[in-house]
Design a protein around this motif. Structure first.
Motif, short mmCIF file in Angstrom:
data_model
loop_
_atom_site.label_atom_id
_atom_site.label_comp_id
_atom_site.label_asym_id
_atom_site.label_seq_id
_atom_site.Cartn_x
_atom_site.Cartn_y
_atom_site.Cartn_z
N ALA A 1 -7.01 2.49 -12.84
CA ALA A 1 -7.84 3.30 -11.94
C ALA A 1 -9.29 2.89 -12.13
O ALA A 1 -9.68 2.46 -13.22
CB ALA A 1 -7.65 4.78 -12.25
N ARG A 2 -10.04 3.03 -11.07
CA ARG A 2 -11.44 2.58 -11.09
C ARG A 2 -12.31 3.42 -12.02
O ARG A 2 -13.29 2.95 -12.56
CB ARG A 2 -12.02 2.63 -9.68
CG ARG A 2 -12.17 1.26 -9.11
CD ARG A 2 -12.90 1.23 -7.82
NE ARG A 2 -12.76 2.47 -7.05
CZ ARG A 2 -13.53 2.76 -6.02
NH1 ARG A 2 -14.49 1.94 -5.67
NH2 ARG A 2 -13.36 3.87 -5.35
N VAL B 1 -2.22 0.86 -8.67
CA VAL B 1 -3.68 0.99 -8.65
C VAL B 1 -4.06 2.28 -7.93
O VAL B 1 -3.57 2.53 -6.82
CB VAL B 1 -4.34 -0.18 -7.90
CG1 VAL B 1 -5.87 -0.11 -8.00
CG2 VAL B 1 -3.84 -1.52 -8.41
N GLY B 2 -4.95 3.09 -8.54
CA GLY B 2 -5.44 4.28 -7.84
C GLY B 2 -5.46 5.48 -8.76
O GLY B 2 -4.67 5.59 -9.69
N SER C 1 -14.20 8.98 -1.20
CA SER C 1 -12.80 9.27 -1.50
C SER C 1 -12.68 10.75 -1.86
O SER C 1 -13.51 11.29 -2.59
CB SER C 1 -12.35 8.39 -2.66
OG SER C 1 -11.65 9.13 -3.62
N HIS D 1 0.85 -1.19 0.00
CA HIS D 1 0.00 0.00 0.00
C HIS D 1 0.89 1.24 0.00
O HIS D 1 2.08 1.16 0.35
CB HIS D 1 -0.88 -0.05 1.26
CG HIS D 1 -1.91 1.03 1.30
ND1 HIS D 1 -1.68 2.26 1.90
CD2 HIS D 1 -3.17 1.08 0.82
CE1 HIS D 1 -2.76 3.01 1.77
NE2 HIS D 1 -3.69 2.32 1.13
N THR E 1 -4.72 3.23 -2.91
CA THR E 1 -6.19 3.23 -2.88
C THR E 1 -6.76 3.89 -1.63
O THR E 1 -7.90 3.65 -1.27
CB THR E 1 -6.69 1.77 -3.01
OG1 THR E 1 -5.84 0.91 -2.22
CG2 THR E 1 -6.62 1.29 -4.45
N TRP F 1 -0.95 -0.60 -4.16
CA TRP F 1 -2.33 -0.14 -3.97
C TRP F 1 -2.29 1.29 -3.42
O TRP F 1 -2.07 1.49 -2.22
CB TRP F 1 -3.07 -1.06 -3.01
CG TRP F 1 -3.21 -2.48 -3.49
CD1 TRP F 1 -2.35 -3.51 -3.25
CD2 TRP F 1 -4.26 -3.01 -4.31
NE1 TRP F 1 -2.81 -4.65 -3.86
CE2 TRP F 1 -3.97 -4.38 -4.51
CE3 TRP F 1 -5.41 -2.47 -4.88
CZ2 TRP F 1 -4.80 -5.22 -5.28
CZ3 TRP F 1 -6.24 -3.30 -5.63
CH2 TRP F 1 -5.93 -4.65 -5.83
#
Ligand code: FAD
Length: 356
Positions: A204-205, A180-181, A240, A162, A293, A291
């Motif tokens: 990314a989401r 990721v992020g 977020s 992380h 995230t 991550w």
């Protein structure tokens, strides 16, 4: 530290939020160590900043606001060295601030729980207990990293880490890395790993909401702050911050977009032993997944007070718990930025003075 002493106000955490509250309590003439105490589990001054990675610099994307009264020391983050690690600058400024205003921070002291003791509260620490009337919780989020679950996660044979675990890009030399992020930490990692990792994939989401400005002043991100306030007032889990602010395009970031580095793929569908697989069947090999995230508020030690609502959050308005008038949450929700945390100081200290 004495066992079972009584101090009217206990502030937990000496980051931007806890220091700002302590500063105003001092200004309102409470005596540090007698009327209030600040406890922090960190080994040194600097809040979470002291734990951040060496290469992180101040103002790389977001502005870091000054603490109230900092000008009196001739210090400002706006004019601080940009070549020195942020953790060193912030640690140094906070240390001088604590000394100058005699905030009497006790460290390292870890608060394990806060529970009722009749009408008062009992703060249990690893160095004894303190009975108090009011607790200002200013524990930030660094100690509660959030990693979402994706199918195949347990079977991934590489390393998961992380943002909070990141030390330096060198650890990933000649490795395949997936970042990721959608926030500035993920972008910073991509820029640092370029030319060091052998393969680099960014996911990314949701599509990145690029902003045209060079720097984001969280104060200007009114929509994001309003979203946080709405959730905190409703006792919901906090959204977020990045989803409400967008990401500023500094010159370095704009150049990264232009050369095709900072182009995020959508989230993968699942992890496999040696990489990630997308819904269309494409695959990226990975030795490590970083991550970036986000974090959640660190509130475990408040569990005995049962502040958490069914909606997943704590109901907080103007820094005060709606459920328990003895508890204040500084740096929570709309206050979760250096400007918000600094402002929290005045708002919360005033309410405490009115109640004392
Ligand atoms: P923290 O700085 O996390 O301080 C909390 C303190 O509480 C810590 O010192 C910790 O040791 C202590 N603590 C926690 N639990 C306990 C316990 N149980 N017992 C005793 N002590 C405890 N914001 C900006 O405005 N500008 C930026 O440029 C910016 N950059 C950021 C970069 C990164 C990588 C991250 C993750 C965040 C960034 N932020 C930035 C957000 C920023 O961290 C906050 O705005 C602010 O510094 C948080 O202050 P705080 O006092 O709430 O928390």
């Amino acid at each position: 530290m004495d066992s079972d002493r009584f101090v009217p106000v206990v502030v937990i955490g000496a980051g931007q939020a806890g220091l700002a509250v302590a500063y105003y309590l001092r200004r309102f003439e409470l005596v540090a160590g007698q009327d209030f105490v600040v406890l922090d589990r960190g080994p040194d001054a600097g809040g979470a900043w002291q734990h951040r990675w060496q290469s992180l610099r101040l103002g790389s994307a977001h502005r870091v606001h000054d603490l109230p009264g900092m000008a009196e020391l001739g210090l400002s983050f706006d004019t601080a060295e940009r070549d020195v690690p942020a953790r060193e600058v912030v640690g140094d400024y906070y240390r001088r601030y604590e000394q100058h205003f005699e905030l009497g921070v006790e460290r390292p002291v870890t608060v394990r729980s806060v529970a009722n003791r009749g009408a008062d509260l009992l703060v249990q620490t690893d160095r004894g207990a303190i009975e108090t009337r009011f607790v200002v919780n200013a524990t930030g989020t660094w100690g509660a990293p959030f990693i979402p679950h994706y199918p195949g996660t347990p079977g991934f044979a590489g390393r998961h880490l992380h943002t909070a675990d990141f030390v330096s890009a060198e650890e990933f030399r000649d490795k395949n890395v997936i970042v990721v992020g959608g926030g500035t930490s993920a972008i910073g990692f991509m820029l640092e790993l370029e030319g060091i990792a052998s393969g680099l994939t960014w996911v990314a989401r949701r599509p990145i909401d690029w902003l045209d400005g060079e720097q984001l002043d969280v104060e200007d991100a009114t929509a994001a702050v309003a979203q946080q306030d709405k959730a905190a007032r409703a006792g919901q889990a906090l959204p977020s911050i990045v989803s409400g602010t967008g990401v500023p395009k500094t010159r370095r970031i704009a150049a990264g977009i232009n050369r095709g580095l900072l182009v995020a793929k959508p989230m993968f569908a699942r992890l496999e032993a040696d990489g990630a697989r997308w819904a269309d069947g494409s695959f990226a090999p990975a030795d490590a997944i970083i991550w970036a995230t986000g974090f959640r508020p660190e509130l475990r030690h408040l569990a005995p007070l049962k502040l958490r609502e069914q909606a997943g959050g704590v109901t907080v308005a103007s820094g005060a718990s709606w459920t328990d008038p003895r508890i204040f949450l500084a740096g929570y929700g709309p206050q979760a930025s250096t400007i918000g945390a600094s402002r929290a100081g005045r708002t919360i200290a005033r309410q405490i003075m009115a109640l004392l």
